[in-house]
Design an enzyme around this catalytic site. Structure first.
Site, short mmCIF file in Angstrom:
data_model
loop_
_atom_site.label_atom_id
_atom_site.label_comp_id
_atom_site.label_asym_id
_atom_site.label_seq_id
_atom_site.Cartn_x
_atom_site.Cartn_y
_atom_site.Cartn_z
CD GLU A 65 -7.20 -0.09 2.70
OE1 GLU A 65 -5.95 0.04 3.44
OE2 GLU A 65 -8.53 -0.07 3.51
CE LYS A 106 -3.57 -4.50 0.87
NZ LYS A 106 -4.20 -4.04 1.80
CB VAL A 150 2.66 2.60 4.78
CG1 VAL A 150 3.97 2.93 4.87
CG2 VAL A 150 1.48 2.89 3.59
CB THR A 151 0.09 1.89 8.93
OG1 THR A 151 -1.01 1.29 8.60
CG2 THR A 151 -0.22 3.25 8.01
CD GLN A 190 4.75 -15.11 22.18
OE1 GLN A 190 4.02 -15.98 22.61
NE2 GLN A 190 3.78 -14.33 21.85
CE LYS A 231 -7.81 -0.26 7.17
NZ LYS A 231 -7.98 0.65 6.57
CG ASP A 246 -1.91 -1.42 1.17
OD1 ASP A 246 -2.21 -1.99 0.58
OD2 ASP A 246 -2.55 -1.84 1.89
CB CYS A 252 -2.29 -2.68 4.90
SG CYS A 252 -3.81 -1.75 5.04
#
Ligand code: TIU
Length: 228
Positions: A74, A131, A159-160, A204, A134, A26, A164
């Site tokens: 987007e 798309k 971004v951002t 993790q 997001k 995006d 997204c």
């Protein structure tokens, strides 16, 4: 098979460029330039312009390698049939999706504001995805296109960071891709949200993916290939 190993967080990221796509999320005028969707939501869009040179350098190096490039936007259909009312009516933006703005209709495919910024404009042969969500994988056909090309790894910028980009990373991770997020090639309107996203992606044991800075990737890509 030419596996490269990049020093990354939380540990080395190994990838074969032939099976890796550069996924650019995006980088369109609607988020990066004044008068678009990002500004209509009350954000300072100049923050996002800072990453453009780093994104350009990575894109140039990846193209020189002949790597697969994916650009997303987007974007909604002009009749907004792919824009749920819950998305269009949320909050109090100055301009809603589909409203006319200084760069054409907000977040509508084909409008001037919906184009990728000229510095990162797609070239023939590169994948372009419009798309409605997001995430880059929702209702976009992206997974199928990547599978056809044998792509298993994604190097991600755009971004951002926490909207997204993070949504796309999580979608990609659940579909089995190993994802690297380039921290100086992604930006948010909120510094704390960017920092938190970088942490939560790589925590993790790379629960969502890896994080590294683009100079390290560029240095690795510029090295001559080792003999098999
Ligand atoms: N508002 C915001 O931060 N982002 C978006 O609405 N879309 C993307 O992140 N592309």
């Amino acid at each position: 098979m030419n596996t490269l190993t990049l020093a990354a967080r939380p540990f080395d990221y190994a990838f074969d460029p032939a099976h890796t796509a550069l996924l650019i999320i995006d980088m369109q005028r609607d988020f990066v330039e004044p008068g678009g969707f990002g500004e209509s939501l009350g954000n300072d869009v100049s923050l996002l312009q800072a990453i453009v040179p780093a994104c350009q350098a990575v894109l140039q190096a990846w193209r020189a390698l002949g790597g697969c490039v994916v650009h997303t936007r987007e974007a909604h259909r002009p009749d907004l049939s792919d824009c749920p009312p819950a998305k269009r009516l949320r909050g109090q933006p100055r301009l809603r999706i589909g409203d006319p703005g200084p760069m054409g209709r907000i977040l509508v495919a084909g409008e001037p504001g919906n184009q990728i910024i000229p510095e990162l404009a797609p070239q023939p042969g590169e994948i372009e995805i419009d798309k409605p969500g997001k995430g880059a994988f929702y209702a976009s056909g992206l997974h199928e296109l990547l599978q056809q090309r044998g792509i298993s790894h994604l190097i991600v910028m755009g971004v951002t960071t926490e909207v997204c980009v993070q949504t796309s990373l999580r979608e990609a991770n659940d579909r089995g891709y190993d994802c690297l997020l380039l921290e100086d090639c992604t930006e948010s309107y909120f510094a704390a949200f960017k920092a938190a996203t970088l942490e939560m992606v790589s925590a993790q044991g790379a629960i969502v993916g890896w994080v590294a800075a683009s100079p390290a990737l560029l240095a690795l890509l510029s090295q001559p290939p080792t003999a098999a």
